[in-house]
Motif scaffolding. Structure first.
Motif, PDB file in Angstrom:
ATOM      1  N   VAL A 221      16.339  -0.511  22.470  1.00 21.14           N
ATOM      2  CA  VAL A 221      14.165  -0.475  21.678  1.00 21.14           C
ATOM      3  C   VAL A 221      15.502  -1.413  20.300  1.00 21.14           C
ATOM      4  O   VAL A 221      14.377  -2.704  20.036  1.00 21.14           O
ATOM      5  N   SER A 222      16.175  -0.466  19.709  1.00 28.80           N
ATOM      6  CA  SER A 222      16.561  -1.248  18.883  1.00 28.80           C
ATOM      7  C   SER A 222      17.324  -2.276  18.815  1.00 28.80           C
ATOM      8  O   SER A 222      16.338  -3.252  17.572  1.00 28.80           O
ATOM      9  N   ARG A 223      17.672  -3.764  19.509  1.00 25.14           N
ATOM     10  CA  ARG A 223      18.232  -4.848  19.648  1.00 25.14           C
ATOM     11  C   ARG A 223      16.956  -5.744  19.862  1.00 25.14           C
ATOM     12  O   ARG A 223      17.191  -6.762  19.509  1.00 25.14           O
ATOM     13  N   ARG A 224      15.730  -5.371  20.402  1.00 25.73           N
ATOM     14  CA  ARG A 224      14.375  -5.595  20.263  1.00 25.73           C
ATOM     15  C   ARG A 224      13.676  -6.247  18.497  1.00 25.73           C
ATOM     16  O   ARG A 224      12.838  -6.908  18.443  1.00 25.73           O
ATOM     17  N   GLY A 225      14.470  -5.165  18.043  1.00 28.46           N
ATOM     18  CA  GLY A 225      14.212  -5.948  16.232  1.00 28.46           C
ATOM     19  C   GLY A 225      12.887  -5.018  15.566  1.00 28.46           C
ATOM     20  O   GLY A 225      12.555  -5.640  14.541  1.00 28.46           O
ATOM     21  N   PRO A 226      12.147  -4.236  16.523  1.00 29.24           N
ATOM     22  CA  PRO A 226      11.177  -3.570  15.582  1.00 29.24           C
ATOM     23  C   PRO A 226      11.487  -2.984  14.389  1.00 29.24           C
ATOM     24  O   PRO A 226      12.632  -2.003  14.220  1.00 29.24           O
ATOM     25  N   GLY A 227      10.494  -3.008  13.677  1.00 26.41           N
ATOM     26  CA  GLY A 227      10.998  -2.621  11.604  1.00 26.41           C
ATOM     27  C   GLY A 227      10.942  -1.265  11.926  1.00 26.41           C
ATOM     28  O   GLY A 227      11.987  -0.789  11.613  1.00 26.41           O
ATOM     29  N   MET A 228      10.178  -0.220  12.982  1.00 28.63           N
ATOM     30  CA  MET A 228      10.617   0.911  13.168  1.00 28.63           C
ATOM     31  C   MET A 228      10.618   1.794  14.242  1.00 28.63           C
ATOM     32  O   MET A 228       9.671   1.209  15.557  1.00 28.63           O
ATOM     33  N   ILE A 229      11.119   2.752  14.732  1.00 30.12           N
ATOM     34  CA  ILE A 229      11.225   3.790  16.254  1.00 30.12           C
ATOM     35  C   ILE A 229      10.629   4.423  16.016  1.00 30.12           C
ATOM     36  O   ILE A 229      11.198   6.050  15.176  1.00 30.12           O
ATOM     37  N   ALA A 230       9.691   4.964  16.943  1.00 28.98           N
ATOM     38  CA  ALA A 230       8.791   6.307  16.805  1.00 28.98           C
ATOM     39  C   ALA A 230       9.277   6.909  17.847  1.00 28.98           C
ATOM     40  O   ALA A 230       9.718   7.095  18.692  1.00 28.98           O
ATOM     41  N   ILE A 231       9.688   8.127  17.502  1.00 26.25           N
ATOM     42  CA  ILE A 231      10.685   8.851  18.477  1.00 26.25           C
ATOM     43  C   ILE A 231       9.529  10.651  18.345  1.00 26.25           C
ATOM     44  O   ILE A 231       9.572  11.218  17.463  1.00 26.25           O
TER      45      ILE A 231
ATOM     46  N   ARG B  29       0.527  -1.041  -0.169  1.00 25.58           N
ATOM     47  CA  ARG B  29      -0.023   0.104  -0.201  1.00 25.58           C
ATOM     48  C   ARG B  29       0.729   0.810   0.265  1.00 25.58           C
ATOM     49  O   ARG B  29       2.284   1.133   0.337  1.00 25.58           O
ATOM     50  N   ARG B  30       0.390   2.444  -0.084  1.00 28.55           N
ATOM     51  CA  ARG B  30       0.904   3.184  -0.162  1.00 28.55           C
ATOM     52  C   ARG B  30       2.068   3.903   0.644  1.00 28.55           C
ATOM     53  O   ARG B  30       1.502   3.909   1.938  1.00 28.55           O
ATOM     54  N   GLY B  31       3.272   4.266   0.491  1.00 31.14           N
ATOM     55  CA  GLY B  31       3.716   4.523   1.723  1.00 31.14           C
ATOM     56  C   GLY B  31       4.589   3.844   2.160  1.00 31.14           C
ATOM     57  O   GLY B  31       5.307   3.987   2.840  1.00 31.14           O
ATOM     58  N   MET B  32       3.971   2.549   2.064  1.00 30.31           N
ATOM     59  CA  MET B  32       4.462   1.019   3.035  1.00 30.31           C
ATOM     60  C   MET B  32       6.311   0.831   3.275  1.00 30.31           C
ATOM     61  O   MET B  32       6.875   0.095   3.548  1.00 30.31           O
ATOM     62  N   ALA B  33       5.944   1.509   2.185  1.00 30.79           N
ATOM     63  CA  ALA B  33       7.767   0.822   0.890  1.00 30.79           C
ATOM     64  C   ALA B  33       9.125   1.955   2.395  1.00 30.79           C
ATOM     65  O   ALA B  33      10.207   1.290   1.752  1.00 30.79           O
ATOM     66  N   ASN B  34       8.451   2.553   2.710  1.00 29.48           N
ATOM     67  CA  ASN B  34       9.562   3.561   3.496  1.00 29.48           C
ATOM     68  C   ASN B  34       9.388   2.821   4.756  1.00 29.48           C
ATOM     69  O   ASN B  34      10.337   3.670   5.692  1.00 29.48           O
ATOM     70  N   PHE B  35       8.733   1.377   5.411  1.00 29.81           N
ATOM     71  CA  PHE B  35       9.072   1.248   6.494  1.00 29.81           C
ATOM     72  C   PHE B  35      10.316   0.390   6.610  1.00 29.81           C
ATOM     73  O   PHE B  35       9.968  -1.083   5.800  1.00 29.81           O
ATOM     74  N   VAL B  36      11.253   0.969   6.819  1.00 24.26           N
ATOM     75  CA  VAL B  36      12.457  -0.512   6.721  1.00 24.26           C
ATOM     76  C   VAL B  36      13.024  -0.042   8.289  1.00 24.26           C
ATOM     77  O   VAL B  36      12.825   0.111   9.059  1.00 24.26           O
ATOM     78  N   ALA B  37      13.725  -1.720   8.096  1.00 24.39           N
ATOM     79  CA  ALA B  37      14.008  -1.821   9.913  1.00 24.39           C
ATOM     80  C   ALA B  37      14.984  -1.022   9.714  1.00 24.39           C
ATOM     81  O   ALA B  37      15.563  -0.464   9.333  1.00 24.39           O
ATOM     82  N   GLY B  38      15.033  -0.672  11.648  1.00 23.06           N
ATOM     83  CA  GLY B  38      15.783   0.840  11.920  1.00 23.06           C
ATOM     84  C   GLY B  38      16.000   2.172  11.992  1.00 23.06           C
ATOM     85  O   GLY B  38      16.473   3.198  11.985  1.00 23.06           O
ATOM     86  N   GLY B  39      14.790   2.252  10.665  1.00 27.88           N
ATOM     87  CA  GLY B  39      14.158   3.464  10.399  1.00 27.88           C
ATOM     88  C   GLY B  39      13.374   4.804  11.621  1.00 27.88           C
ATOM     89  O   GLY B  39      12.745   3.864  12.914  1.00 27.88           O
ATOM     90  N   ILE B  40      13.448   5.800  11.768  1.00 24.53           N
ATOM     91  CA  ILE B  40      12.425   6.463  12.261  1.00 24.53           C
ATOM     92  C   ILE B  40      12.022   6.905  12.061  1.00 24.53           C
ATOM     93  O   ILE B  40      11.826   7.268  10.804  1.00 24.53           O
ATOM     94  N   TYR B  41      10.844   6.402  12.436  1.00 19.71           N
ATOM     95  CA  TYR B  41       8.858   7.372  12.652  1.00 19.71           C
ATOM     96  C   TYR B  41       9.054   8.485  13.359  1.00 19.71           C
ATOM     97  O   TYR B  41       8.945   8.435  14.836  1.00 19.71           O
TER      98      TYR B  41
ATOM     99  N   VAL C 265      14.203  11.433   7.397  1.00 26.14           N
ATOM    100  CA  VAL C 265      13.253  10.588   7.995  1.00 26.14           C
ATOM    101  C   VAL C 265      12.307  10.073   7.163  1.00 26.14           C
ATOM    102  O   VAL C 265      12.248  11.456   6.263  1.00 26.14           O
ATOM    103  N   ARG C 266      12.169   9.953   6.890  1.00 25.29           N
ATOM    104  CA  ARG C 266      11.181   9.209   5.757  1.00 25.29           C
ATOM    105  C   ARG C 266       9.525   8.584   6.086  1.00 25.29           C
ATOM    106  O   ARG C 266       9.193   8.323   5.244  1.00 25.29           O
ATOM    107  N   VAL C 267       9.308   8.516   7.448  1.00 26.73           N
ATOM    108  CA  VAL C 267       7.743   8.392   7.522  1.00 26.73           C
ATOM    109  C   VAL C 267       7.609   9.383   8.738  1.00 26.73           C
ATOM    110  O   VAL C 267       8.417   9.674   9.975  1.00 26.73           O
TER     111      VAL C 267
END
Length: 216
Positions: free
Chosen positions: A184-194, A4-16, A41-43
């Motif tokens: 947090v990153s070590r637990r492997g979330p797809g993205m991290i919101a701050i 879906r639109r925009g989901m390509a920017n959901f990448v491992a380690g990305g900042i939301y 930042v892309r999300v």
């Protein structure tokens, strides 16, 4: 992963990135988004609770333009009508908002939908909605003051549960800062919101770089 639109920017380690005018040191949401995009930042999520609808609409129109120009994903929190009005890439809803199935009926097939979860049970139920929703938020990981109605912190255990049991992309959120982002990153979330650690920084571009370094 959803196409879906925009989901390509959901990448491992990305900042939301999430807006919050009250914490932004006098900067507007539009200016904060401009700086977030300059930092790579892309999300981007627009989350403003206490503004008139017309003001939110005008800000979201401006942000939609900025994100479209940079290829970033633009998500509106809670306000399904606003997301539709400005042609956002997605909308993020909570457990007490419209049911995701109804949101999907309203927005159609192209817009991404995110859903907040605060327990293993909610994460499991959300995962059953794959095809209706596109990602989940998991948290608040730590105590947070950025939402007046925030749930109690869930700790790192819920991130570990999501990593092992949830097939949808998931975003860690809640009280995450430079001082704790590595664990947090070590637990492997797809993205991290701050939120506060970025929008309240003197130099947002430098702060994003420091957060990425801390994750590494």
């Amino acid at each position: 992963m959803s196409q879906r639109r925009g989901m390509a920017n959901f990448v491992a380690g990305g900042i939301y990135g999430i807006t919050d005018d009250a914490l932004s040191r006098g900067r507007s949401s539009v200016e904060v988004v401009r700086l977030l995009l300059a930092a790579g930042v892309r999300v981007i999520q627009y989350r403003e609770k206490a503004k008139p609808a017309r003001v939110m609409y005008e800000e979201c129109l401006a942000i939609r333009g900025l994100t479209a120009d940079t290829g970033a994903t633009f998500i509106v929190n809670d306000h399904v009508d606003l997301a539709m009005a400005v042609g956002a890439d997605g909308v993020h809803v909570g457990q007490d908002d419209l049911p995701p199935v109804k949101v999907r009926e309203l927005v159609g097939s192209d817009m991404a939908i995110g859903l907040s979860t605060h327990s293993p049970e909610q994460a499991r139920e959300a995962d059953k909605l794959a095809g209706v929703i596109d990602y989940i938020g998991v948290g608040p990981v730590y105590a947070t003051d950025t939402k007046k109605d925030a749930s109690a912190p869930v700790g790192l255990a819920l991130l570990e549960y999501a990593a092992a049991n949830v097939n949808l992309p998931y975003v860690a959120i809640g009280g995450i800062k430079q001082s704790n982002i590595a664990e947090v990153s070590r637990r492997g979330p797809g993205m991290i919101a701050i939120v506060s650690d970025i929008v309240g920084a003197d130099d947002i571009v430098a702060k994003v770089a420091a957060l990425r370094a801390a994750m590494a």
